[in-house]
Design an enzyme around this catalytic site. Sequence first.
Site, mmCIF file in Angstrom:
data_model
loop_
_atom_site.group_PDB
_atom_site.id
_atom_site.type_symbol
_atom_site.label_atom_id
_atom_site.label_comp_id
_atom_site.label_asym_id
_atom_site.label_seq_id
_atom_site.Cartn_x
_atom_site.Cartn_y
_atom_site.Cartn_z
ATOM 1 N N HIS A 401 44.230 -8.727 -11.027
ATOM 2 C CA HIS A 401 43.218 -9.677 -11.488
ATOM 3 C C HIS A 401 42.375 -10.247 -10.346
ATOM 4 O O HIS A 401 41.417 -10.984 -10.591
ATOM 5 C CB HIS A 401 43.875 -10.825 -12.264
ATOM 6 C CG HIS A 401 43.043 -11.332 -13.402
ATOM 7 N ND1 HIS A 401 41.672 -11.182 -13.452
ATOM 8 C CD2 HIS A 401 43.385 -11.982 -14.536
ATOM 9 C CE1 HIS A 401 41.206 -11.723 -14.560
ATOM 10 N NE2 HIS A 401 42.225 -12.207 -15.239
ATOM 11 N N ASP A 405 38.514 -7.925 -13.704
ATOM 12 C CA ASP A 405 38.520 -8.969 -14.723
ATOM 13 C C ASP A 405 38.886 -8.382 -16.084
ATOM 14 O O ASP A 405 38.890 -7.167 -16.279
ATOM 15 C CB ASP A 405 37.152 -9.654 -14.793
ATOM 16 C CG ASP A 405 36.864 -10.484 -13.553
ATOM 17 O OD1 ASP A 405 37.822 -11.049 -12.994
ATOM 18 O OD2 ASP A 405 35.692 -10.556 -13.145
#
Length: 429
Positions: A401, A405
């Site tokens: 992450h 995204d």
Amino acid sequence: MSNFEFKMPKMGESITQAAIIKWFKGVGDTIEFDEILLEVATDKVDSEVPSTVSGEIVELLYQPNDVVEIGEVIAIIKTDGEVPKTTSEDKKSTETEKTTGTPKSQPKRKSKAVPATNFKVNENVFVSPLIDSIARAHHVSYEELARIPGTGKDGRLRKSDIMNYLAEGRPFQFAQPVVESPGFKVPDLQFDKGAGKVIEMDRMRQMIADHMVFSKHTSPHVTAYVEADLTDMVNWRNEVKEKFQNKYKEKLTFTPLFIECIAKAIKAYPMINSSLDGKNIIVKEDINIGMATALPSGNLIVPVVRNADKLDLPALAASTNELVAKARDGKLSADDTRGSTFTISNVGTFGSLMGTPIINQPEAAILATGIIKKRAEVMEGRNGDTIEIRQMMYLSLSFDHRIVDGYLAGSFLRRIADEMEQFNLKRKI
């Protein structure tokens, strides 16, 4: 009679070092040409190295677990036969060492007894392939690497940093970190681990354990899921698999079909094919798909299908079949496991419905494919909804992450499922 300098041979493209696992001969022993002299390791691949001369072992310059530069003299053999001429690779290695001043390993330097001290954790430690190979050879975990002060740019670890650290006796191996700010600290809980048979982890299992812990510590893992209808793909494969094998002499499994879909999705979403380097994101030009493969020992290894986007289905089938066979027979080379940019793990092979895979560092994501299972599904049609038996499979994508995204991960994962669901039933082999 003359003394022959036996050098660490070249193990594969880009391999600069190897760790000695075991000597099969000792000082004073005789050895024949092409007889196995030692076993070495590069990353996850172990290789037996034969002697290039016949004679008597005069001296072994390194000990097991020592990391040695390719082209470095590791043994002296007294021989009265023909001595092989120095190859161009040996000359190139020697010339490179002279011009670059690459420091030699110091296997015979005795470690100093150093008391445990406090250290500062380098939270942004970057582990290069060279540092990684040295750490694996000496069983230095990634957590311990983060304790070593780096003298390179932006605090990066250099080869000299870890070699000096090893020579000093690994002073931070059991040290406690310096806490500069309040926060969560892992308690030292004395768990009752119970009694039973004690099995020492082999070298590969230790490396896998370190790699998994490092990956979870480094990358904030998030996992996304989709469900794919593989009915058309399954029916097509069942119909053509015998013809395919007769024509191409290769077994047609689902793996090359999956890799084909993944490669197409990566081309549509190239940011998923990336790695993080400090504050920079490296988007890879090549699409090299790693396949998590189980070994007879129970350990996992990741052979790599290179340039998967440029291979047709017969070539993908040939490549995957060859790599899986070599993995199971213990014949993978160092180059076979190098350079993956995205990894797939088929947990459905073991009957799992789905999985939450751990990212294969330094990649940005990893895909797990579950078991293909028949289920009753509601299908929309022109004349209304119907219930049909469909071949369904769950796909799960674990992603870093920091650089990927949710929108990118979800779009990429959906694209893979779409490629699988929109399979052409009229496709010719």
